[in-house]
Design a protein around this motif. Structure first.
Motif, PDB file in Angstrom:
ATOM      1  N   ILE A   9     -21.288 -10.498  -8.660  1.00 52.47           N
ATOM      2  CA  ILE A   9     -22.112  -9.296  -8.868  1.00 52.47           C
ATOM      3  C   ILE A   9     -22.042  -8.386  -7.649  1.00 52.47           C
ATOM      4  O   ILE A   9     -21.882  -7.169  -7.770  1.00 52.47           O
ATOM      5  N   GLU A  10     -22.113  -8.973  -6.475  1.00 54.91           N
ATOM      6  CA  GLU A  10     -22.031  -8.195  -5.230  1.00 54.91           C
ATOM      7  C   GLU A  10     -20.682  -7.480  -5.114  1.00 54.91           C
ATOM      8  O   GLU A  10     -20.622  -6.301  -4.765  1.00 54.91           O
ATOM      9  N   VAL A  11     -19.610  -8.199  -5.413  1.00 54.24           N
ATOM     10  CA  VAL A  11     -18.268  -7.614  -5.322  1.00 54.24           C
ATOM     11  C   VAL A  11     -18.131  -6.449  -6.304  1.00 54.24           C
ATOM     12  O   VAL A  11     -17.652  -5.371  -5.943  1.00 54.24           O
ATOM     13  N   ILE A  12     -18.564  -6.650  -7.538  1.00 48.84           N
ATOM     14  CA  ILE A  12     -18.444  -5.595  -8.549  1.00 48.84           C
ATOM     15  C   ILE A  12     -19.252  -4.363  -8.156  1.00 48.84           C
ATOM     16  O   ILE A  12     -18.793  -3.235  -8.322  1.00 48.84           O
ATOM     17  N   ARG A  13     -20.429  -4.576  -7.618  1.00 46.11           N
ATOM     18  CA  ARG A  13     -21.257  -3.439  -7.186  1.00 46.11           C
ATOM     19  C   ARG A  13     -20.601  -2.621  -6.080  1.00 46.11           C
ATOM     20  O   ARG A  13     -20.887  -1.440  -5.925  1.00 46.11           O
ATOM     21  N   GLU A  17     -16.530   4.433  -6.856  1.00 49.32           N
ATOM     22  CA  GLU A  17     -16.182   5.327  -7.958  1.00 49.32           C
ATOM     23  C   GLU A  17     -14.728   5.750  -7.820  1.00 49.32           C
ATOM     24  O   GLU A  17     -14.249   6.049  -6.723  1.00 49.32           O
ATOM     25  N   GLY A  18     -14.009   5.748  -8.931  1.00 49.66           N
ATOM     26  CA  GLY A  18     -12.608   6.157  -8.913  1.00 49.66           C
ATOM     27  C   GLY A  18     -11.643   5.058  -8.528  1.00 49.66           C
ATOM     28  O   GLY A  18     -10.451   5.309  -8.358  1.00 49.66           O
ATOM     29  N   LYS A  19     -12.133   3.832  -8.403  1.00 48.87           N
ATOM     30  CA  LYS A  19     -11.292   2.684  -8.050  1.00 48.87           C
ATOM     31  C   LYS A  19     -11.518   1.567  -9.057  1.00 48.87           C
ATOM     32  O   LYS A  19     -12.517   1.545  -9.775  1.00 48.87           O
ATOM     33  N   ASP A  93      -2.524   2.712 -12.823  1.00 47.32           N
ATOM     34  CA  ASP A  93      -1.639   2.445 -11.687  1.00 47.32           C
ATOM     35  C   ASP A  93      -2.424   1.754 -10.573  1.00 47.32           C
ATOM     36  O   ASP A  93      -3.225   2.384  -9.883  1.00 47.32           O
ATOM     37  N   LEU A  94      -2.170   0.456 -10.420  1.00 49.13           N
ATOM     38  CA  LEU A  94      -2.900  -0.302  -9.400  1.00 49.13           C
ATOM     39  C   LEU A  94      -2.555   0.155  -7.991  1.00 49.13           C
ATOM     40  O   LEU A  94      -3.407   0.094  -7.102  1.00 49.13           O
ATOM     41  N   LYS A  95      -1.352   0.634  -7.765  1.00 46.05           N
ATOM     42  CA  LYS A  95      -0.984   1.116  -6.432  1.00 46.05           C
ATOM     43  C   LYS A  95      -1.847   2.300  -6.014  1.00 46.05           C
ATOM     44  O   LYS A  95      -2.140   2.488  -4.843  1.00 46.05           O
ATOM     45  N   CYS A 100      -9.139  -2.554  -2.619  1.00 47.32           N
ATOM     46  CA  CYS A 100      -8.834  -3.801  -1.911  1.00 47.32           C
ATOM     47  C   CYS A 100      -9.786  -3.921  -0.714  1.00 47.32           C
ATOM     48  O   CYS A 100      -9.451  -3.495   0.391  1.00 47.32           O
ATOM     49  N   PRO A 101     -10.957  -4.496  -0.967  1.00 51.84           N
ATOM     50  CA  PRO A 101     -11.937  -4.620   0.130  1.00 51.84           C
ATOM     51  C   PRO A 101     -11.503  -5.657   1.155  1.00 51.84           C
ATOM     52  O   PRO A 101     -10.742  -6.572   0.846  1.00 51.84           O
ATOM     53  N   ASP A 102     -12.002  -5.487   2.334  1.00 51.71           N
ATOM     54  CA  ASP A 102     -11.823  -6.500   3.370  1.00 51.71           C
ATOM     55  C   ASP A 102     -12.696  -7.671   2.929  1.00 51.71           C
ATOM     56  O   ASP A 102     -13.911  -7.560   2.828  1.00 51.71           O
TER      57      ASP A 102
END
Length: 106
Positions: A9-13, A17-19, A93-95, A100-102
């Protein structure tokens, strides 16, 4: 609530926006790389309750994986309203759009 569920849940939050992120990517960041299907379950059961940006989660091929036409269109329109370009087949397009969070940050 289980720790893995809380982490998902934390990761999804945190998806901006736009990613977008993939189910498997969320599972990996949440600490269980082989739990992509569990991420699906969390989204299904907790999206409304926790007000999650569920539309920002796609499959590993970079596609909207919803089969129901109404839900598919809702996800597509939500992503497009945030500036994400969605192809005719639901491909993203995933690129360009993958977040890609730390992993230490989340």
């Amino acid at each position: 609530m289980q720790p893995f569920t809380e982490k998902v849940i934390e990761v999804i939050r945190e998806i901006p926006e736009g990613k977008v992120m993939t189910y498997g990517q969320i599972a990996r960041v949440a600490g269980s790389p082989r739990a992509a299907r569990q991420v699906v379950r969390v989204l299904h059961s907790m999206s409304k309750k926790c007000r999650l940006p569920w539309h920002r989660v796609i499959n590993s091929k970079g596609q909207i994986s919803l089969q129901d036409d109404e839900s598919y269109q809702e996800q597509k329109l939500s992503l497009e309203s945030e500036g994400v370009k969605v192809g005719l087949t639901g491909a993203i397009d995933l690129k360009t759009y993958q977040y890609c969070p730390d992993e230490d940050y989340i």
